[in-house]
Design an enzyme around this catalytic site. Structure first.
Site, PDB file in Angstrom:
ATOM      1  N   GLU A 164       0.821  -1.225   0.000  1.00  0.00           N
ATOM      2  CA  GLU A 164       0.000   0.000   0.000  1.00  0.00           C
ATOM      3  C   GLU A 164       0.852   1.271   0.000  1.00  0.00           C
ATOM      4  O   GLU A 164       0.464   2.294  -0.567  1.00  0.00           O
ATOM      5  CB  GLU A 164      -0.949   0.017   1.199  1.00  0.00           C
ATOM      6  CG  GLU A 164      -2.101  -0.957   1.088  1.00  0.00           C
ATOM      7  CD  GLU A 164      -1.789  -2.311   1.712  1.00  0.00           C
ATOM      8  OE1 GLU A 164      -0.606  -2.575   2.025  1.00  0.00           O
ATOM      9  OE2 GLU A 164      -2.732  -3.102   1.881  1.00  0.00           O
TER      10      GLU A 164
ATOM     11  N   PHE B 196     -12.063  -6.528  13.546  1.00  0.00           N
ATOM     12  CA  PHE B 196     -10.965  -7.053  12.735  1.00  0.00           C
ATOM     13  C   PHE B 196     -10.547  -6.009  11.688  1.00  0.00           C
ATOM     14  O   PHE B 196     -11.378  -5.465  10.977  1.00  0.00           O
ATOM     15  CB  PHE B 196     -11.399  -8.346  12.037  1.00  0.00           C
ATOM     16  CG  PHE B 196     -10.334  -8.886  11.111  1.00  0.00           C
ATOM     17  CD1 PHE B 196      -9.113  -9.335  11.608  1.00  0.00           C
ATOM     18  CD2 PHE B 196     -10.542  -8.916   9.731  1.00  0.00           C
ATOM     19  CE1 PHE B 196      -8.127  -9.802  10.757  1.00  0.00           C
ATOM     20  CE2 PHE B 196      -9.557  -9.391   8.875  1.00  0.00           C
ATOM     21  CZ  PHE B 196      -8.351  -9.835   9.386  1.00  0.00           C
ATOM     22  N   GLN B 197      -9.261  -5.753  11.597  1.00  0.00           N
ATOM     23  CA  GLN B 197      -8.691  -4.749  10.696  1.00  0.00           C
ATOM     24  C   GLN B 197      -9.300  -3.374  10.908  1.00  0.00           C
ATOM     25  O   GLN B 197      -9.478  -2.605   9.963  1.00  0.00           O
ATOM     26  CB  GLN B 197      -8.796  -5.207   9.227  1.00  0.00           C
ATOM     27  CG  GLN B 197      -7.918  -6.421   8.951  1.00  0.00           C
ATOM     28  CD  GLN B 197      -7.684  -6.678   7.471  1.00  0.00           C
ATOM     29  OE1 GLN B 197      -8.550  -6.380   6.641  1.00  0.00           O
ATOM     30  NE2 GLN B 197      -6.525  -7.220   7.139  1.00  0.00           N
TER      31      GLN B 197
ATOM     32  N   LYS C 132     -17.555  -0.089   5.290  1.00  0.00           N
ATOM     33  CA  LYS C 132     -17.931  -1.071   4.275  1.00  0.00           C
ATOM     34  C   LYS C 132     -19.434  -1.079   4.001  1.00  0.00           C
ATOM     35  O   LYS C 132     -19.856  -1.252   2.857  1.00  0.00           O
ATOM     36  CB  LYS C 132     -17.489  -2.471   4.729  1.00  0.00           C
ATOM     37  CG  LYS C 132     -17.683  -3.509   3.632  1.00  0.00           C
ATOM     38  CD  LYS C 132     -17.085  -4.854   4.003  1.00  0.00           C
ATOM     39  CE  LYS C 132     -17.241  -5.819   2.837  1.00  0.00           C
ATOM     40  NZ  LYS C 132     -16.644  -7.125   3.139  1.00  0.00           N
TER      41      LYS C 132
ATOM     42  N   MET D 106      24.603   8.371   3.124  1.00  0.00           N
ATOM     43  CA  MET D 106      24.515   9.683   3.777  1.00  0.00           C
ATOM     44  C   MET D 106      24.788   9.563   5.279  1.00  0.00           C
ATOM     45  O   MET D 106      25.477  10.401   5.863  1.00  0.00           O
ATOM     46  CB  MET D 106      23.142  10.309   3.532  1.00  0.00           C
ATOM     47  CG  MET D 106      23.034  11.748   3.995  1.00  0.00           C
ATOM     48  SD  MET D 106      24.262  12.843   3.227  1.00  0.00           S
ATOM     49  CE  MET D 106      23.317  13.524   1.876  1.00  0.00           C
TER      50      MET D 106
END
Lengths: 564, 156
Positions: free
Chosen positions: A50, A112-113, A162, A474
């Site tokens: 993602e 959940f999630q 949802k 760096m």
């Protein structure tokens, strides 16, 4: 017309003219993906992470100037996207990120999630929404695009439960947006502009300080015209590379921590800073109390909060750079005497002769700066260059001949390693006709290396040039300079076989140890039409110079280092 | 630069998250909040927040600008000439001298607002600095609990 929330999301994307969306499906966003499956109006690119989806949308937005769109699911899908949001937020990139959320009835139950997406993203988005009712969805989608692209642009998150994407509702996409609390100011106050013009006419050593805002507002022609007309020299920030054009005789160079000697001395000696869409970042100013001590400051910025944030400003002008510079140019046209600044230009030219931006080339080992210059010679103006974060980024900014804005895409504000490759994918989707090269390091590239698969699957032939010094370069440089060479966890000697890695994912790979091999590899990569890794073995201990040590005054540059 | 106390009114859209946006801004950017009150403005879809903060000139200027930058912010008022009031509720055991305390409250625009079997509650409403004096003064009666409301202000 009645339709589901998921359909509304797709209809809004279509109505906004978005051609490519980047994303990754999951439980809470499945309704939307079902609608994506059914339509042909825009393309969806499945990234393999993602974070990469948001960076790709970001690269697309920076390359095209359009709003980039990414789509992720709830919970971990969203948290993976946060680095992408923060990256876009710091560099003011217009994005709309759609995230799924657990159903309304489950919000707050540790479902959940489930994660508080609006809570987490609040400090790293321009604005965000949790949609609570299907009736609000069309308006929110319209507002999201409007807020993302207007004023000082930025990312907007729309978090949709949802059940709302599954529910039916009436869809009329609003024609316009009515937000009484949000009215960006574009025009710039005429009296202030007039005062600023007077100040320019009275100055002896004025300096155009050109920032990323000039890219965002598509103001490069106006800025170049103002410089041309007045013959006032200009310095560019990291984000503004390309605005003045590499061959422009009025361009002194890039300023800041790794800016050129002449550019930093120009800033230190100027008597009038004309700041155009720049924000006096700490990497630009060095020690604030020593910064531009002789200068009055004209600060033009669309975001009032940028003005007076770090330095006191004598001529604040809130407005869009393009509009304000146009106005300035028309006011100054009859009055300016370009010869007035002749002596000043000569002083700066002498500084540049004294300590030009340079490196010591070698025949034994490839110098990273040579690679950048060589890419510039071979593809130059035609290519879009993205980068990751570290030494390679600074060398690219220093040595690539950027000729136009939106040619140079990098994470300047947040400094996100792993940005360059997915951003290159986005840029290439936005400009398929252009060669897109990600200049990266052996540290950064591994932070989104899974996108090899995305690029190979979708035939997005971006070229990754890995300036490989087997170091987190760096940080290693700072350890050399400031930590007595204690190379704590920066030695990256253990490495994958880059060629095999690229090939395993369906791309092409080249290992390069000589200049001739590099030319050949780049040529083959351009002709090959595949996603490519060019692994260039470069000098391990090369440093980025000049350097203003963190917290030091801008005029106190390290020009060379004894270990060089 | 010297730190100054400032009372700032923020008129915001009365919508979800807006308090979190404002308080998150102060937390994230390291600004102080001495007090914060919020309530809907009658007959509108707006809310009025009153924030008391302190900081030097540059910080105060940034606070005002950053507040204004929030999308739901309609207006930010940095008060100069204002009427400023704060309320305090103080609970005492019933044994304490009710009449004395009532007289004290009256000097601070208040009175006794509740009397129970074991305790009573006194109230005062005044400027913040006077409320502080009031709180100091009632301490000798050993109050059980003190609750201050935070400031509301109106430009005059």
């Amino acid at each position: 017309m009645k339709m589901s929330g998921a359909q509304m999301v797709c209809e809004a994307i279509i109505a906004e003219g978005v051609k490519t969306v980047f994303g990754y499906p999951g439980g809470a966003i499945m309704n939307v993906y079902d609608e994506i499956y059914k339509q042909n109006a825009f393309r969806h690119i499945l990234t393999r992470h993602e974070q990469a989806a948001v960076h790709a949308a970001d690269g697309y937005a920076r390359a095209t100037g359009e709003v980039g769109v990414a789509m992720v699911t709830s919970g971990p899908g969203f948290t993976n996207a946060v680095t992408g949001l923060a990256t876009a937020y710091m560099d003011s990139v217009p994005l709309v990120v759609i995230s799924g959320q657990v159903p309304l009835s489950l919000i707050g139950t540790d479902g959940f999630q489930e994660v508080d997406a609006v809570g987490i993203s609040r400090p790293c988005t321009k604005h965000n929404y949790l949609v609570r009712s299907i009736e609000d969805l069309p308006r929110i989608l319209k507002e999201a695009f409007y807020i993302a692209r207007s004023g000082r642009p930025g990312p907007v998150l729309v978090d949709i439960p949802k059940d709302i994407t599954g529910e039916l509702g009436e869809f009329v996409y609003p024609e316009s947006v009515d937000l009484p609390t949000y009215k960006p100011r574009y025009k710039g106050n005429d009296r202030q502009v007039k005062k600023a013009v007077e100040a320019i006419l009275n100055a002896k050593k004025p300096l155009l300080y050109v920032g990323g805002g000039t890219v965002l507002s598509n103001a490069y022609q106006e800025v170049r015209a103002l410089a041309e007309l007045t013959q006032i020299p200009a310095v560019e920030t990291l984000m503004a590379r390309g605005v003045m054009g590499a061959k422009n005789p009025l361009l002194v160079g890039m300023l800041g921590m790794h800016g050129s000697y002449a550019a930093n001395m120009a800033m230190s000696e100027t008597d009038l800073i004309i700041s155009l869409g720049a924000r006096f970042d700490d990497r630009v100013t060095g020690k604030l109390s020593e910064f531009a001590r002789y200068a009055d400051i004209i600060h033009i910025d669309i975001d009032p909060a940028n003005i007076g944030k770090l330095v006191d400003v004598d001529y604040p002008i809130v407005g869009d750079v393009k509009t304000v510079v146009e106005k300035m140019e028309s006011m100054i046209r009859e009055k300016v005497d370009p010869d007035r600044y002749q002596v000043w230009r000569e002083i700066l030219a002498r500084y540049d002769e004294l300590h030009p931006l340079m490196y010591h080339d070698s025949e034994e080992v490839i110098k990273p700066q040579w690679v950048i210059e060589r890419i510039g010679q071979l593809v130059g103006e035609e290519a879009i260059i993205t980068s990751d974060v570290g030494q390679h980024q600074m060398w690219a900014a220093q040595f690539y001949p950027f000729d136009r804005p939106r040619q140079w895409i990098n994470s300047g504000g947040l400094g996100t390693m792993g940005f360059g490759f997915p951003a290159a994918l986005g840029a290439k989707m936005g400009h398929p006709e252009k060669t897109v090269i990600n200049i990266t390091g052996d540290g950064s590239i591994l932070m989104n290396v899974q996108e090899l698969v995305t690029a190979a699957e979708n035939k997005i032939p971006v070229i990754n040039v890995i300036l490989n010094n087997h170091f987190l370069g760096m940080v290693r440089q700072w350890q050399t300079f400031f930590y007595d060479k204690r190379y704590s966890e920066t030695d990256l000697s253990y490495q994958p076989d880059w060629k095999m890695l690229a090939e395993a994912c369906g791309g092409a790979g080249y290992d390069v140890t000589t200049k001739a091999e590099f030319d050949q590899a780049l040529q083959s990569a351009i002709e090959g039409g595949k996603v490519t890794f060019i692994n260039v073995a470069v000098d391990r201990f090369e440093n980025v110079l000049p350097m203003v040590p963190a917290g030091g005054a801008l005029y106190n540059m390290l020009l060379e280092h004894k270990d060089q | 630069m010297d730190k100054v106390r400032r009372v700032i009114s923020v008129i915001v859209a009365n919508e979800a998250q807006v308090l979190a946006r404002v308080s998150g801004l102060f937390a994230g950017r390291g600004y102080n909040i001495d007090s914060l009150t919020v309530a809907p403005i009658p007959d509108t879809d707006l809310s009025h927040m009153t924030i008391v903060t302190r900081g030097n000139r540059r910080v105060i200027e940034q606070i005002v600008k950053q507040l204004h930058k929030l999308i739901p912010t309609f207006k930010v008022i940095e008060h100069e000439h204002m009427v400023e009031k704060e309320m305090v509720l103080v609970k005492f055991p019933i044994e304490k001298p009710l009449a004395d305390i009532q007289a004290l409250c009256q000097a601070y625009n208040g009175g006794i607002v509740n009397v129970g079997t074991e305790m009573f509650i006194a109230m005062a409403a005044d400027e913040s600095i006077r409320i502080e004096h009031f709180v100091e003064a009632v301490k000798r009666y050993h109050p059980i609990e003190i609750v201050r409301s935070g400031v509301v202000a109106m430009e005059r």
